[in-house]
Design an enzyme around this catalytic site. Structure first.
Site, PDB file in Angstrom:
ATOM      1  N   HIS A  23       0.814  -1.218   0.000  1.00 12.73           N
ATOM      2  CA  HIS A  23       0.000   0.000   0.000  1.00 12.73           C
ATOM      3  C   HIS A  23       0.848   1.268   0.000  1.00 12.73           C
ATOM      4  O   HIS A  23       0.304   2.362  -0.116  1.00 12.73           O
ATOM      5  CB  HIS A  23      -1.041  -0.018   1.132  1.00 12.73           C
ATOM      6  CG  HIS A  23      -0.523   0.318   2.486  1.00 12.73           C
ATOM      7  ND1 HIS A  23      -0.161  -0.635   3.403  1.00 12.73           N
ATOM      8  CD2 HIS A  23      -0.323   1.518   3.088  1.00 12.73           C
ATOM      9  CE1 HIS A  23       0.240  -0.016   4.518  1.00 12.73           C
ATOM     10  NE2 HIS A  23       0.148   1.281   4.348  1.00 12.73           N
ATOM     11  N   GLU A  26      19.453   7.252   7.985  1.00  8.10           N
ATOM     12  CA  GLU A  26      18.698   8.479   8.285  1.00  8.10           C
ATOM     13  C   GLU A  26      18.306   8.448   9.751  1.00  8.10           C
ATOM     14  O   GLU A  26      17.934   7.400  10.276  1.00  8.10           O
ATOM     15  CB  GLU A  26      17.448   8.495   7.389  1.00  8.10           C
ATOM     16  CG  GLU A  26      16.540   9.702   7.536  1.00  8.10           C
ATOM     17  CD  GLU A  26      17.149  11.002   7.059  1.00  8.10           C
ATOM     18  OE1 GLU A  26      18.207  11.375   7.597  1.00  8.10           O
ATOM     19  OE2 GLU A  26      16.575  11.640   6.159  1.00  8.10           O
ATOM     20  N   GLU A  79      23.420  10.414   5.413  1.00  5.88           N
ATOM     21  CA  GLU A  79      22.315   9.889   4.606  1.00  5.88           C
ATOM     22  C   GLU A  79      22.826   9.279   3.296  1.00  5.88           C
ATOM     23  O   GLU A  79      23.729   9.809   2.667  1.00  5.88           O
ATOM     24  CB  GLU A  79      21.327  11.012   4.253  1.00  5.88           C
ATOM     25  CG  GLU A  79      20.620  11.647   5.431  1.00  5.88           C
ATOM     26  CD  GLU A  79      21.389  12.806   6.058  1.00  5.88           C
ATOM     27  OE1 GLU A  79      22.566  13.022   5.706  1.00  5.88           O
ATOM     28  OE2 GLU A  79      20.794  13.492   6.910  1.00  5.88           O
ATOM     29  N   ASP A 126       0.223  -7.676   1.609  1.00  8.16           N
ATOM     30  CA  ASP A 126       0.633  -6.261   1.588  1.00  8.16           C
ATOM     31  C   ASP A 126       2.162  -6.178   1.653  1.00  8.16           C
ATOM     32  O   ASP A 126       2.743  -5.879   2.704  1.00  8.16           O
ATOM     33  CB  ASP A 126      -0.028  -5.536   2.769  1.00  8.16           C
ATOM     34  CG  ASP A 126       0.125  -4.025   2.698  1.00  8.16           C
ATOM     35  OD1 ASP A 126       0.573  -3.521   1.650  1.00  8.16           O
ATOM     36  OD2 ASP A 126      -0.206  -3.360   3.699  1.00  8.16           O
ATOM     37  N   SER A 168       3.951   2.778   8.242  1.00  5.18           N
ATOM     38  CA  SER A 168       3.613   1.767   7.241  1.00  5.18           C
ATOM     39  C   SER A 168       4.822   1.347   6.426  1.00  5.18           C
ATOM     40  O   SER A 168       5.630   2.192   6.031  1.00  5.18           O
ATOM     41  CB  SER A 168       2.571   2.333   6.267  1.00  5.18           C
ATOM     42  OG  SER A 168       1.288   2.149   6.778  1.00  5.18           O
ATOM     43  N   GLY A 169       4.921   0.054   6.165  1.00  2.00           N
ATOM     44  CA  GLY A 169       6.011  -0.451   5.340  1.00  2.00           C
ATOM     45  C   GLY A 169       7.265  -0.757   6.125  1.00  2.00           C
ATOM     46  O   GLY A 169       8.164  -1.419   5.638  1.00  2.00           O
TER      47      GLY A 169
END
Ligand SMILES: *[C@@H]1O[C@H](CO)[C@@H](O)[C@H](O)[C@H]1NC(C)=O
Ligand SMILES: *[C@@H]1O[C@H](CO)[C@@H](O)[C@H](O)[C@H]1NC(C)=O
Ligand SMILES: *[C@@H]1O[C@H](CO)[C@@H](O)[C@H](O)[C@H]1NC(C)=O
Length: 252
Positions: A65, A79, A89, A111, A205-206
């Protein structure tokens, strides 16, 4: 019937919240900078919107998603603060964004998504891939505690992302389908705190759920955040080891 309907509506609301502003860690604390070496920030127009996990020097796993066209997103490794340029970074363009062929955006089954970085990451003291499990590894012991990390919101109704990386310790919750009216598929696992108050949230998320040193989950969805009756739902990474290896093997 009424309950089903309510759950669906809530689910849709929760999804809208988690996707648009991406959730942040609730009840956790700022991590020692760069200690979560596999943590990735996925950015659109230089703005963080989802987390991810480095699993190979050139591959990051995230949630389906979180998909956006690969030409529009970047992955940042090493990061800590999203607002300061700290000099460590590693910023990558993405050459491929591959969503699982059976991803269902209504049920969130499967997902999972793989991102191929335009170049391999430089592995160093701040950047190391997470460990994936093999089929032959012993099953997840649900009494182990797990850690989920991300830049998602740190307050339940907040829409502001965390500026620095947070993590929280959560427990696997085995009987989760009871709370979620049967919406938890065999490809999902739940983790949270028995009394609530600890969870991933919008913007996480993820991102990774690590148990006993292994990548077991990907932050996927939930109803609200940090509610004792609705633990966080994660993609069960163990079920995708074959798919991950196949995708990487055919896209090297
Ligand atoms: C990413 O791609 C853009 C546009 O193609 C390019 O200008 C930029 O230099 C690339 N960035 C990196 C870090 O390779
Ligand atoms: C699971 O972990 C607990 C505590 O760490 C341990 O006592 C138990 O034996 C483990 N169970 C299995 C099946 O490994
Ligand atoms: C996913 O994991 C569960 C056990 O946790 C298993 O029953 C199921 O068969 C797995 N599914 C796939 C597609 O591997």
């Amino acid at each position: 019937m009424g309950q089903c309907f309510k759950a669906t509506v809530l689910l849709v609301l929760a999804l809208a919240v988690r996707e648009s502003s991406g959730q942040r860690i609730i009840g956790g604390q700022e991590v020692v900078p760069y200690s979560i070496k596999y943590q990735a920030s996925i950015q659109y127009n230089r703005v963080h919107y989802c987390g991810g996990t480095l699993i190979r020097p050139q591959w990051v796993v995230s949630a389906a998603h979180c998909w956006r066209p690969s030409s529009l997103i970047q992955v940042v490794l090493s990061e800590h603060s999203l607002v300061l340029e700290e000099g460590f970074e590693q910023i990558f363009n993405v050459s491929k964004a591959l969503v699982h062929y059976n991803y269902n955006y209504q049920t969130f089954n499967n997902d999972i998504m793989l991102l191929k970085l335009a170049e391999p990451a430089q592995l160093n003291a701040n950047v190391q891939p997470a460990t994936l499990l093999e089929d032959t590894d012993p099953p997840l012991n649900s009494s182990v505690s797990c850690t989920v990390s991300g830049w998602g919101v740190t307050r339940i109704y907040s829409s502001y992302l965390s500026q620095v990386l947070y993590a929280v310790v959560v427990n696997v919750m085995p009987n989760c389908n009871f709370y979620y009216y049967g919406k938890i598929t065999e490809n999902m696992l739940c983790a949270g705190s028995r009394f609530g108050g600890k969870d991933s949230c919008q913007g996480d998320s993820g991102g990774p759920l690590i148990c006993d040193g292994n990548l077991e989950g990907i932050v996927s969805w939930g109803i609200g955040c940090a509610n004792p009756y609705f633990p966080g739902v994660y993609t069960k990474v163990r079920n995708y080891t074959k798919w991950i290896k196949w995708v990487i093997g055919t896209n090297e």
